[in-house]
Write an enzyme that holds these catalytic residues in place. Structure first.
Site, PDB file in Angstrom:
ATOM      1  N   ASN A  31      28.399 -71.761 -89.641  1.00 29.62           N
ATOM      2  CA  ASN A  31      26.940 -71.929 -89.670  1.00 29.62           C
ATOM      3  C   ASN A  31      26.492 -73.152 -90.464  1.00 29.62           C
ATOM      4  O   ASN A  31      25.508 -73.095 -91.213  1.00 29.62           O
ATOM      5  CB  ASN A  31      26.264 -70.662 -90.200  1.00 29.62           C
ATOM      6  CG  ASN A  31      25.744 -69.791 -89.062  1.00 29.62           C
ATOM      7  OD1 ASN A  31      25.187 -70.307 -88.085  1.00 29.62           O
ATOM      8  ND2 ASN A  31      25.919 -68.490 -89.181  1.00 29.62           N
ATOM      9  N   TYR A  38      32.570 -65.159 -90.310  1.00 29.13           N
ATOM     10  CA  TYR A  38      31.257 -65.439 -89.733  1.00 29.13           C
ATOM     11  C   TYR A  38      30.288 -65.565 -90.914  1.00 29.13           C
ATOM     12  O   TYR A  38      29.837 -64.584 -91.489  1.00 29.13           O
ATOM     13  CB  TYR A  38      30.847 -64.320 -88.785  1.00 29.13           C
ATOM     14  CG  TYR A  38      29.435 -64.422 -88.266  1.00 29.13           C
ATOM     15  CD1 TYR A  38      28.867 -65.648 -87.966  1.00 29.13           C
ATOM     16  CD2 TYR A  38      28.666 -63.279 -88.085  1.00 29.13           C
ATOM     17  CE1 TYR A  38      27.568 -65.742 -87.502  1.00 29.13           C
ATOM     18  CE2 TYR A  38      27.372 -63.361 -87.614  1.00 29.13           C
ATOM     19  CZ  TYR A  38      26.832 -64.587 -87.324  1.00 29.13           C
ATOM     20  OH  TYR A  38      25.552 -64.679 -86.865  1.00 29.13           O
ATOM     21  N   ASP A  41      26.784 -69.106 -76.052  1.00 30.08           N
ATOM     22  CA  ASP A  41      26.130 -70.358 -76.449  1.00 30.08           C
ATOM     23  C   ASP A  41      27.023 -71.189 -77.364  1.00 30.08           C
ATOM     24  O   ASP A  41      26.652 -72.291 -77.760  1.00 30.08           O
ATOM     25  CB  ASP A  41      24.770 -70.092 -77.110  1.00 30.08           C
ATOM     26  CG  ASP A  41      24.821 -69.039 -78.198  1.00 30.08           C
ATOM     27  OD1 ASP A  41      25.913 -68.494 -78.468  1.00 30.08           O
ATOM     28  OD2 ASP A  41      23.756 -68.721 -78.774  1.00 30.08           O
ATOM     29  N   HIS A  42      28.195 -70.677 -77.704  1.00 25.72           N
ATOM     30  CA  HIS A  42      29.231 -71.428 -78.413  1.00 25.72           C
ATOM     31  C   HIS A  42      30.415 -71.622 -77.470  1.00 25.72           C
ATOM     32  O   HIS A  42      30.622 -70.840 -76.542  1.00 25.72           O
ATOM     33  CB  HIS A  42      29.728 -70.669 -79.649  1.00 25.72           C
ATOM     34  CG  HIS A  42      28.716 -70.514 -80.729  1.00 25.72           C
ATOM     35  ND1 HIS A  42      28.812 -71.171 -81.942  1.00 25.72           N
ATOM     36  CD2 HIS A  42      27.590 -69.763 -80.795  1.00 25.72           C
ATOM     37  CE1 HIS A  42      27.776 -70.828 -82.709  1.00 25.72           C
ATOM     38  NE2 HIS A  42      27.025 -69.976 -82.041  1.00 25.72           N
TER      39      HIS A  42
END
Length: 396
Positions: free
Chosen positions: A291, A249, A386-387
């Site tokens: 990201n 992440y 939301d992913h």
């Protein structure tokens, strides 16, 4: 006496008027000649008066037309080139033949694992209309060999799960170590599976990663070996017989891009070096919420997001230099060079229903391993975060 004078004056004025009416003064010679010519041409005084009026009207109309021509033209927006086709499951290749040895990996930023499990429970109880699957249920449905979960809201702890031979990688699951036992119970992880995680030590309720595998990994390591980066629990690596699995992440550059310099000048470079060290012994599979939307095709509105975290020129250049430039292959974009496929949609403005999203979640593999990749795909219909999850099938 005054009255007599006024009466006399009035009489003289009246008389003069009558005299002028009955005996007009002679016309000046030039004017008389002009009048004669006009009369000969059949033009009387009334028609001469009308001509200027018509001329004036024509002049006014001509001026208006000129003004209209002179007015600046309305700006016409340039037609945008049509985006590529929206990715959907119909684009996926045929499944591998039965019995073909393969590893199936799923990756999902769940935006809070406990919240996801709560939504799934509400679905089971009939109090929620949406169908929300638990990660284990999703892995079973997709016959996954690996499931990786991430969580990208950096206000609570995240951890990442991976199941090998039902391995699921999760990100941003927002857990602390004292949460893990209860969550594993709610997840319904089958007996005999192996569990490892890397929780954030620097900030409670921040980021973290975890791996759950049906088979015990050969080895498991936390972080990348750099104290500057390892306090947030962002990387967990599991070694398997034919590859390294790195579930990550990546730090968000944050509001106001306050972490942009750290991200591109420190984290990205050191993380790339870590992956290359692993690659010295066997190929690497990298997955997670990285990201970054690497190119304009990977975001719904590129022109208005050039200063948004995840799409700055600096982040995209860093992705190109430190990952793609180091020999790692973007599996989805390589397989679908023109398809528009997003993995993240904000909760505002009905973004998901309108497909206004970003491709922030990725599978990258070593060049050596890429010929064995059968497919990389998204599961945009899977709700709860939301992913959306994404998958990779690698022939062994």
């Amino acid at each position: 006496m005054l009255g007599s004078w006024l009466r006399a004056a009035g009489t003289r004025t009246l008389l003069g008027h009558l005299v002028r009416r009955s005996h007009p003064l002679p016309m000046a010679p030039k004017r008389k000649a002009a009048a004669a010519l006009s009369e000969a041409a059949g033009v009387n005084e009334d028609s001469k008066a009308a001509v200027p009026q018509r001329g004036k009207a024509k002049a006014t109309a001509a001026a208006a037309a000129t003004n209209r021509k002179a007015a600046p033209a309305k700006r016409v927006a340039k037609a945008k080139p049509p985006p590529g086709p929206a990715w959907d499951a119909s684009m996926r290749p045929q499944p591998l033949a039965a019995g073909t040895p393969a590893c199936r990996i799923l990756s999902w930023n769940v935006a809070g694992l406990r919240a996801l499990l709560k939504k799934s429970k509400e679905t089971d109880e009939g109090t929620r209309d949406e169908l929300i699957l638990t990660p284990v249920a999703l892995a079973q449905k997709e016959q996954a060999d690996v499931l990786c979960l991430q969580s990208d809201v950096e206000c609570n702890r995240a951890w990442l799960l991976c199941w090998l031979c039902a391995v699921h990688a999760l990100q941003e699951i927002k857990l602390q170590e004292d949460h893990c036992a209860d969550v594993l119970k709610d997840l319904g992880v089958p007996e005999g599976w192996h569990v490892s995680w890397n929780c954030s030590r620097d900030k409670k309720g921040y980021s973290g990663t975890a791996i759950i595998s049906r088979q015990a990994p050969l080895s498991v390591s936390c972080g990348i070996g750099a104290a500057e980066h390892d306090g947030e629990g962002r990387v967990l690596t599991a070694e398997f017989p034919t590859f390294w699995l790195v579930n990550c992440y990546v730090p968000n550059s944050g509001a106001g891009l306050k972490r942009l310099e750290y991200r591109v000048n420190n984290w990205d470079k050191d993380f790339s070096a870590y992956l290359k060290r692993l690659e010295g012994s066997k190929p690497v599979v990298l997955t997670g919420d990285l990201n970054v939307a690497p190119a304009e095709i990977d975001i719904h509105s590129p022109k208005t997001n050039l200063k948004s975290a995840g799409f700055t020129p600096e982040e995209r250049a860093s992705f190109a230099d430190n990952l793609i430039g180091q020999g790692f292959v973007d599996c989805f974009r390589t397989q679908y060079p023109e398809a528009v496929g997003y993995t993240y949609w904000g909760y505002r403005f009905n973004a998901r229903a309108n497909n206004k999203g970003w491709r922030l979640d990725h599978f990258l593999v070593s060049q050596e391993l890429h010929p064995s990749v059968h497919e990389c795909y998204h599961l945009p219909a899977v709700l709860g975060s939301d992913h959306c999850p994404l998958g990779l099938v690698v022939k062994l």
